[in-house]
Scaffold this motif. Structure first.
Motif, short mmCIF file in Angstrom:
data_model
loop_
_atom_site.label_atom_id
_atom_site.label_comp_id
_atom_site.label_asym_id
_atom_site.label_seq_id
_atom_site.Cartn_x
_atom_site.Cartn_y
_atom_site.Cartn_z
N ASN A 116 0.45 -1.41 0.02
CA ASN A 116 -0.29 -0.05 0.17
C ASN A 116 1.05 1.74 -0.08
O ASN A 116 0.49 2.71 -0.53
N GLN A 117 1.71 0.95 0.34
CA GLN A 117 3.28 2.25 0.89
C GLN A 117 3.16 2.65 -0.74
O GLN A 117 3.16 4.09 -0.96
N SER A 166 0.06 3.80 -3.51
CA SER A 166 -0.11 4.64 -2.62
C SER A 166 0.64 6.14 -3.18
O SER A 166 0.04 6.98 -4.11
N ASN A 217 0.25 6.07 -6.88
CA ASN A 217 -0.83 6.94 -7.63
C ASN A 217 -1.25 8.48 -8.05
O ASN A 217 -1.75 8.39 -7.99
#
Length: 242
Positions: A18-19, A22, A25
């Motif tokens: 997720n790091q 994110s 994105n």
């Protein structure tokens, strides 16, 4: 420094992924500092899965690896170029020309180190630098010693490091004795650092690096001086923090 300890592998891997996603994105042209070894394999597998689901693209990203063995052919199964190609690059939409790894077979290794540093400077600071930690506290192949080198350099590998990596080779005699590694100065220039630590055998060095004195005898302890470090650990590695 933010430290997170996960009860299971799923939470550990997904949080790390997720790091990365994110960041990409929000900033498709991000510069990623990547690492090799067994610790980030789960992360790379998860990033491939997320890419295939359309959740992240690497098409505009640029990557810089920490290090490479000296003397292994680029296509050797244990070279870090092979590792990155097989574990991540060939499964995502990244432009392979935008993936950078030091050349451990350069005719002039000192010039290779200078060129790698120049490339890092030209591209600007790395947005997110991924790190693991060695049993002796090394980051990249910056081994413990009386002093540490700021820039990319030719680094002899300590016997403890070679023994730890021997499991990937037919015998200890086949493990390279030197590497080309990004220096601690270059690592510390990253906007954010994500340190991944797995396994109970890393518990003592993790605690020493993150809570003990800042010393070149434990290169990872210098991360305490960085303003934006996130540490992800599994239960075994984090057992001394409870």
């Amino acid at each position: 420094m933010n430290i997170y300890i996960y009860e299971n592998e799923e939470g550990f891997v997904q949080s790390a992924a997720n790091q990365v996603t994110s960041l990409l994105n929000a900033k498709p042209y991000a510069k990623l500092g990547l690492a090799t070894g067994s610790t980030p394999i789960g992360l790379y597998t998860r990033l491939i899965e997320m890419h295939r689901k359309g959740l992240v693209s690497f098409s505009k990203a640029t990557t810089f690896n920490l290090d490479e063995y000296v003397g292994l052919p680029e296509n050797h199964p244990e070279s870090y170029r092979t590792f990155m190609n097989e574990k991540l690059f060939k499964h995502i939409d990244i432009n392979i020309e935008q993936t950078h790894i030091p050349n451990g077979n350069a005719a002039d290794l000192e010039e290779e180190c200078r060129a790698y540093d120049q490339m890092l400077e030209q591209h600007g600071p790395i947005d997110l630098q991924l790190l693991g930690i060695g049993h002796n506290g090394h980051i990249g192949f910056n081994e413990p010693g009386k002093s540490l080198t700021s820039g990319t350099h030719l680094a002899p590998l300590q016997e403890k490091t070679r023994q730890a990596n021997a499991r990937f080779f037919p015998s200890i005699d086949d493990v390279p004795t030197h590497s080309v590694t990004m220096g601690v100065g270059s690592i510390m220039k990253a906007n954010q650092i994500m340190l991944l630590i797995r396994g109970e055998d890393k518990a003592e060095i993790a605690h020493r690096a993150l809570t003990g004195p800042i010393t070149t005898d434990c290169p990872a302890s210098l991360l305490q001086c960085h303003p934006n470090v996130i540490v992800l650990m599994d239960q075994g590695a984090g057992r001394l923090f409870k």
